[in-house]
Design a protein around this motif. Structure first.
Motif: not given
Length: 349
Positions: A8-9, A11, A50, A297, A329, A331-333
């Motif tokens: 993930a990026t 936000t 996020k 997701k 998470d 840090q995973n989309s």
């Protein structure tokens, strides 16, 4: 524990809206909110998913604990300790944790002492360290050699101290290994305890117990109920299927102290005079909870599920506990930072 690679990026900003499941009318609550005969799900929230706070990614949560002021302390496996508002769960503070050499920890367990100091377990070595509110390192606890990561011991990397909790009165600390150490039977994990001694009330190594996790699952958290028992989260992940998360009640009474037992094998457990493992009782499989309209997701048996790894008892009433759970998470989309509020009716002690 980091089960998935970082994708993930981050936000910016904190979402104001929450995804809280409305409470059902009293006459339909059991049917609509019931996960089992003993567990109800009250609500969930994805509000922190996020987001950032003071330049830190809000997520990767691996443990929760109620702070001395009633707010929530939350530790991430990326060495950050957050203070969250007890009601809204909005971040109020963040401090960075490090080991004796200033290196990042793989923080997995958290307990708050009466004086506000934090006991934090890291599964890297593994270790249990004490920190002040502002993140200053105050000391560490001894760890049995056998529980250290190989080659120093017999533990497997990323399968060590995943759960950490203080028993009533704060005199006994319990750490739960996530997976077995080499030589022990399949699924048999060890619970290590420490007990306070002397004028300085320092923790010293005490009893160790064997606990059998379900097939393909490991312990992701252990939390004291307040009556001497433990709530234990068992968790696993199967690609293309999703997460399995089960909530157990564990009773250490009558379990055999295995601190001097080199190998806890299946034969040792099943023999006539065998080792008595910790007795556990299934309270709920979280997949059986109502989904409350939660999104997922990635494939999940229930879209409400994610990588649930943190748990704290937020309030107690006779025979009933209120819990706050959180998912990591990574840090995973494809994963979510999600909080869950559950009510649990405990069987008699």
């Amino acid at each position: 524990m980091r089960l998935r690679p970082v994708l993930a990026t981050v936000t910016a900003g904190l979402a104001v809206a929450t995804c809280l499941g409305a409470a059902a009318p009293a006459n339909s609550r059991l049917q609509e909110g019931s996960c089992s005969s003993r567990v109800d799900i009250d609500s969930y929230s994805d509000a922190l998913d996020k987001t950032e706070f003071q330049g830190s990614f809000v997520g990767n949560f691996s443990a929760l604990a109620v702070d001395t002021d009633g707010d929530i302390a939350a530790v991430s496996d990326r060495s950050e300790l957050f203070g969250l508002d007890r009601a809204s769960l909005r971040p109020k503070s963040v401090v960075h944790l490090a080991d004796e050499k200033g290196a990042q920890l793989d923080s997995e367990g958290l307990a708050v002492e009466r004086d506000g100091s934090r006991l934090v377990s890291s599964e890297t070595e593994p270790s249990v360290r004490r920190y002040s509110r502002d993140g200053a390192l105050l000391g560490s606890l001894p760890v049995p050699d056998a529980l250290r990561v190989a080659p120093a011991g017999r533990a497997t990397r990323n399968l060590t101290f995943e759960g950490l909790t203080l028993q009533p009165g704060g005199r006994t600390l319990v750490a739960a290994m996530e997976g077995p150490i080499a030589g022990d039977g399949p699924g048999i994990v060890r619970l290590q305890t420490w007990r306070r001694h002397g004028q300085k009330q320092e923790f010293r190594l005490a009893e160790q117990y064997g606990y059998r996790a379900d097939a393909k699952l490991g312990i992701s958290e252990a939390t004291a109920t307040g009556d001497g028992r433990l709530l234990v989260l068992e968790r696993g992940f199967t690609a293309g299927v999703g997460n399995t998360v089960r909530l157990y009640l564990a009773d250490l009474r009558h379990a055999t102290d295995v601190s001097d037992v080199e190998y806890v094998t299946e034969q040792d457990v099943t023999g006539q005079d065998g080792i008595r493992l910790v007795r556990k009782t299934l309270l709920a499989d979280i997949a059986d909870c109502p989904s409350l309209g939660a999104p997922a997701k990635q494939p999940q048996p229930n879209p409400l599920l994610d990588n649930i790894e943190a748990m704290a008892v937020t309030s107690r009433a006779p025979g009933r506990l209120h819990l706050l759970l959180a998912s990591d998470d990574n840090q995973n989309s494809a994963q979510i930072t999600r909080f869950y509020r559950l009510s649990v009716r405990l069987p008699r002690h």
